[in-house]
Design an enzyme around this catalytic site. Structure first.
Site, mmCIF file in Angstrom:
data_model
loop_
_atom_site.group_PDB
_atom_site.id
_atom_site.type_symbol
_atom_site.label_atom_id
_atom_site.label_comp_id
_atom_site.label_asym_id
_atom_site.label_seq_id
_atom_site.Cartn_x
_atom_site.Cartn_y
_atom_site.Cartn_z
ATOM 1 N N ASN A 68 7.866 -9.509 -13.456
ATOM 2 C CA ASN A 68 6.433 -9.662 -13.171
ATOM 3 C C ASN A 68 5.749 -10.383 -14.334
ATOM 4 O O ASN A 68 6.151 -11.511 -14.643
ATOM 5 C CB ASN A 68 5.772 -8.352 -12.714
ATOM 6 C CG ASN A 68 5.974 -7.149 -13.596
ATOM 7 O OD1 ASN A 68 7.083 -6.673 -13.756
ATOM 8 N ND2 ASN A 68 4.917 -6.641 -14.182
ATOM 9 N N ASP A 69 4.778 -9.795 -14.971
ATOM 10 C CA ASP A 69 3.866 -10.535 -15.866
ATOM 11 C C ASP A 69 4.543 -11.406 -16.936
ATOM 12 O O ASP A 69 5.499 -10.967 -17.580
ATOM 13 C CB ASP A 69 2.994 -9.565 -16.667
ATOM 14 C CG ASP A 69 2.376 -8.476 -15.836
ATOM 15 O OD1 ASP A 69 2.581 -8.448 -14.624
ATOM 16 O OD2 ASP A 69 1.693 -7.627 -16.433
ATOM 17 N N GLN A 85 7.909 -9.435 -18.179
ATOM 18 C CA GLN A 85 8.198 -8.076 -17.725
ATOM 19 C C GLN A 85 9.443 -8.137 -16.850
ATOM 20 O O GLN A 85 9.479 -8.883 -15.858
ATOM 21 C CB GLN A 85 7.013 -7.529 -16.927
ATOM 22 C CG GLN A 85 5.777 -7.292 -17.773
ATOM 23 C CD GLN A 85 5.933 -6.062 -18.650
ATOM 24 O OE1 GLN A 85 5.748 -4.942 -18.197
ATOM 25 N NE2 GLN A 85 6.265 -6.270 -19.919
ATOM 26 N N ARG A 190 -3.621 -0.364 -21.776
ATOM 27 C CA ARG A 190 -2.452 -1.248 -21.902
ATOM 28 C C ARG A 190 -2.808 -2.738 -21.978
ATOM 29 O O ARG A 190 -3.919 -3.148 -21.773
ATOM 30 C CB ARG A 190 -1.498 -1.009 -20.739
ATOM 31 C CG ARG A 190 -2.054 -1.243 -19.347
ATOM 32 C CD ARG A 190 -0.969 -0.956 -18.309
ATOM 33 N NE ARG A 190 -1.449 -1.145 -16.936
ATOM 34 C CZ ARG A 190 -2.010 -0.192 -16.212
ATOM 35 N NH1 ARG A 190 -2.200 1.010 -16.722
ATOM 36 N NH2 ARG A 190 -2.415 -0.452 -14.986
ATOM 37 N N ASP A 191 -1.747 -3.509 -22.204
ATOM 38 C CA ASP A 191 -1.717 -4.968 -22.134
ATOM 39 C C ASP A 191 -2.540 -5.649 -23.231
ATOM 40 O O ASP A 191 -3.429 -6.473 -22.951
ATOM 41 C CB ASP A 191 -2.180 -5.457 -20.737
ATOM 42 C CG ASP A 191 -1.444 -4.762 -19.602
ATOM 43 O OD1 ASP A 191 -0.350 -4.234 -19.854
ATOM 44 O OD2 ASP A 191 -1.968 -4.744 -18.473
ATOM 45 N N GLU A 243 -6.316 -4.908 -15.796
ATOM 46 C CA GLU A 243 -5.071 -5.118 -16.534
ATOM 47 C C GLU A 243 -5.104 -6.490 -17.226
ATOM 48 O O GLU A 243 -5.906 -7.362 -16.891
ATOM 49 C CB GLU A 243 -3.870 -5.078 -15.578
ATOM 50 C CG GLU A 243 -3.803 -3.810 -14.734
ATOM 51 C CD GLU A 243 -2.578 -3.730 -13.830
ATOM 52 O OE1 GLU A 243 -1.977 -2.655 -13.766
ATOM 53 O OE2 GLU A 243 -2.217 -4.719 -13.176
ATOM 54 N N TRP A 327 1.328 -7.346 -6.247
ATOM 55 C CA TRP A 327 1.930 -6.007 -6.193
ATOM 56 C C TRP A 327 2.013 -5.466 -4.766
ATOM 57 O O TRP A 327 2.746 -4.509 -4.520
ATOM 58 C CB TRP A 327 1.169 -5.037 -7.100
ATOM 59 C CG TRP A 327 1.534 -5.233 -8.543
ATOM 60 C CD1 TRP A 327 0.732 -5.722 -9.535
ATOM 61 C CD2 TRP A 327 2.802 -4.961 -9.161
ATOM 62 N NE1 TRP A 327 1.432 -5.777 -10.723
ATOM 63 C CE2 TRP A 327 2.696 -5.306 -10.522
ATOM 64 C CE3 TRP A 327 4.022 -4.464 -8.691
ATOM 65 C CZ2 TRP A 327 3.765 -5.177 -11.414
ATOM 66 C CZ3 TRP A 327 5.086 -4.323 -9.577
ATOM 67 C CH2 TRP A 327 4.943 -4.678 -10.922
HETATM 68 C C1 FRU Z 1 0.351 -5.891 -14.469
HETATM 69 C C2 FRU Z 1 1.019 -4.652 -15.024
HETATM 70 C C3 FRU Z 1 0.534 -4.367 -16.439
HETATM 71 C C4 FRU Z 1 1.670 -3.579 -17.010
HETATM 72 C C5 FRU Z 1 2.860 -4.243 -16.374
HETATM 73 C C6 FRU Z 1 4.021 -3.315 -16.102
HETATM 74 O O1 FRU Z 1 1.054 -6.496 -13.442
HETATM 75 O O2 FRU Z 1 0.756 -3.547 -14.194
HETATM 76 O O3 FRU Z 1 -0.695 -3.696 -16.493
HETATM 77 O O4 FRU Z 1 1.704 -3.650 -18.403
HETATM 78 O O5 FRU Z 1 2.424 -4.795 -15.155
HETATM 79 O O6 FRU Z 1 5.149 -4.042 -15.746
#
Ligand code: FRU
Length: 541
Positions: A68-69, A85, A190-191, A243, A327
């Site tokens: 993902n990210d 990620q 987070r992030d 996020e 998501w």
């Molecule tokens: C965004 C997210 C972030 C988190 C990550 C987890 O897509 O939910 O907030 O750090 O993905 O993989």
């Protein structure tokens, strides 16, 4: 009466207290993590034909596992780093590590070993990388600079900000012993994204208090001790979680610059699920102040999320990459051994639109270098009801550039025909009856993407149609699009309207057809290019 009014007058509004400590579920429960279910990683990785058929040739995707990210985007020493990620074990979100790839140009990527592991302290969630040029952290040998990652360690109970340093030019990161560097006792915090703010001479971190719908700003002089500066939000969309905040100064075309704060929201996007909103404003080193109450969305479709901007770019270039996913369905996509891709790198500027508003404009960066000989396709004029088509080269990513003006609205239209009359339609189709259309409705000045007539993937949230207004009262439009296996990126109106969509045709799309319905159209520019395959992956051809 005066007294009553005075009592009723709104004072500063306190944010409602989110039930942070009470949740039992995952920290970001807005997307479940099947990979965390017992046994999910015990299944062998199965490769299917669809894995190659849907595999992009110019977009980054992981060899196997779930991505993902984008994380830690940084340009250092001639190398662009892309961390991401990554669940290396299964094609589902969970067991998050930082995958890693490097590139000399943001297009040709080379896989690198995993740079950050899941540890006993938790999964390695989203974060950033900075170059500690002057060793302000004191973590490198004297006089040496180095890459520092700031990111979230996540367990179901806690999300805290960790610092890790790299002693091998970003190949791997090692957590420092006295982590976390920032802990507010929350499981939805987070992030972090960090940059050096030159006017105040300090590092600034933007980080999401996800369930409170706020972005917190912190400052530090050594990347290890952080002081709270301010909070922004809730603002714009509520959604469930805020996020992946990013703050960057972006050049305004024609001169000057403004600060732009990007916030990814999930779920709760107007097109469903994940969306990235942005605010244009100013930043004084401690507070972000939006110029107005307007929110922008980086995309009018629904598959560009968790945008991150590149750190340490030469000059004033603002470049971003987003996760090309949502998501709502990312863990159910019809590939088996891998899931997830990134958008193309995008150069971002701010531009005044036809109504005078300052808006984000995005363009794929450097893509021209991948163009092979143009596919021969000439069409200058389409009469009302006419079409022109061409066979497509198979298995290659394609870029189409087109600008056209639809004729004036014919007089004496039957009642209600205004909408149907002046449409210019770009069709990518096949003989099995599947089609992807991108169309311009000239008399309302709107553009659509329609992926509903593709048959490779059906899921309730995988909705079919997206639209955006272009310029009001303008029968002219321009578009640049990239179609690459399961990805479509549409840059319309000089990049002021961008639509990013996953696509799953059941069979290859074999032809391109341009159609003018009801009213004729003149085509000013038309270019169709095969793009050189740059991803070292097994693809359709
Ligand atoms: C965004 C997210 C972030 C988190 C990550 C987890 O897509 O939910 O907030 O750090 O993905 O993989």
């Amino acid at each position: 009466m005066g007294a009553t009014l005075a009592q009723a007058a709104p004072g500063p509004v306190a944010a409602p207290k989110a039930p942070e400590g009470e949740r039992k579920a995952e920290p970001n429960a807005s997307h479940p993590s099947p990979a965390d279910q017992p046994g999910a990683t015990a299944h062998p990785v199965i490769r299917t034909q669809s894995d190659a058929f849907y595999r992009p040739t110019v977009h980054f995707s992981p060899e196997s596992g779930f991505m993902n990210d984008p994380n830690g985007l940084i340009f250092d020493n001639g190398v662009f780093h892309l961390y991401y990620q990554f669940d290396p074990f299964s094609p589902y979100a969970g067991h998050v590590h930082w995958g890693h790839a490097t590139s000399p140009d943001l297009l040709v990527w080379q896989d690198q070993p995993i740079a950050l592991n899941e540890t006993k302290d938790g999964e390695a969630f989203t974060g950033c990388a900075v170059l500690d040029v002057r060793n302000s952290s004191g973590l490198f040998p004297e006089g040496k600079s180095g890459l520092v990652a700031l990111y979230t360690r996540a367990t179901p109970k806690k999300q805290t900000q960790f610092l890790a340093i790299s002693e091998d030019d970003g190949q791997s990161f090692r957590d420092i012993p006295h982590n976390p560097v920032l802990d507010i006792g929350s499981n939805s915090f987070r992030d972090p994204k960090v940059f050096f703010h030159i006017p105040t001479g300090q590092w600034v971190m933007v980080v999401a208090k996800a369930r409170l719908h706020q972005i917190a700003f912190y400052a530090s002089i050594d990347l290890q001790h952080w002081v709270h500066l301010s909070d922004f939000g809730p603002s714009g969309l509520f959604g469930v979680d805020y996020e992946c905040p990013n703050l960057i100064e972006i050049p305004v075309e024609g001169g000057g610059s403004r600060w732009v704060l990007f916030i990814s929201v999930n779920p709760g996007g107007p097109t469903g699920g994940s969306i990235t909103q942005y605010f244009v404003g100013s930043f004084d080193g401690s507070h972000f102040t939006p110029d107005d109450t307007v929110i922008g969305l980086t995309d009018f479709a629904k598959d560009a999320y968790a945008l991150q901007v590149y750190e340490n770019m030469p000059g004033t270039q603002a470049v971003s990459i987003a996760w090309l996913g949502n998501w709502q369905y990312c863990q159910e996509l019809p590939t088996q051994s891998w899931r997830g891709c990134m958008t193309l790198p995008r150069l971002m500027t701010l531009r005044h639109d036809s109504s005078g508003w300052l808006r984000l404009a995005q363009a794929p960066r450097g893509l021209e270098t991948l163009r092979e000989a143009p596919v021969s396709f000439t069409c200058r004029r389409l009469a009302a009801g006419a079409s022109a088509s061409v066979q497509l080269p198979l298995g290659a990513a394609l870029e189409l550039t087109l600008s056209a003006t639809v004729d004036q609205m014919p007089p004496n239209l039957p009642l209600g025909d205004k909408g149907r009359t002046g449409r210019f339609v770009i069709v990518f189709g096949n003989d099995m009856g599947e089609s992807l259309t991108i169309g311009f409705d000239a008399f309302s000045g709107q553009l659509w993407i329609d992926r509903a007539d593709l048959n490779g993937f059906k899921q309730p949230f995988f909705t079919g149609q997206f639209s955006t207004p272009l310029n009001p009262d303008d029968r002219h439009f321009d578009i640049r699009l990239v179609l690459d296996a399961c990805t479509l990126e549409v840059f319309a109106n000089g990049g002021l309207s961008v639509g990013t969509a996953l696509l799953f045709p059941a069979n290859p799309l074999t032809f391109l057809k341009l159609e003018a319905t009801g009213t004729g159209a003149s085509i000013e520019t038309l270019g169709l290019y095969r793009l050189k395959k740059v991803m070292p992956r097994q693809t359709a051809l």
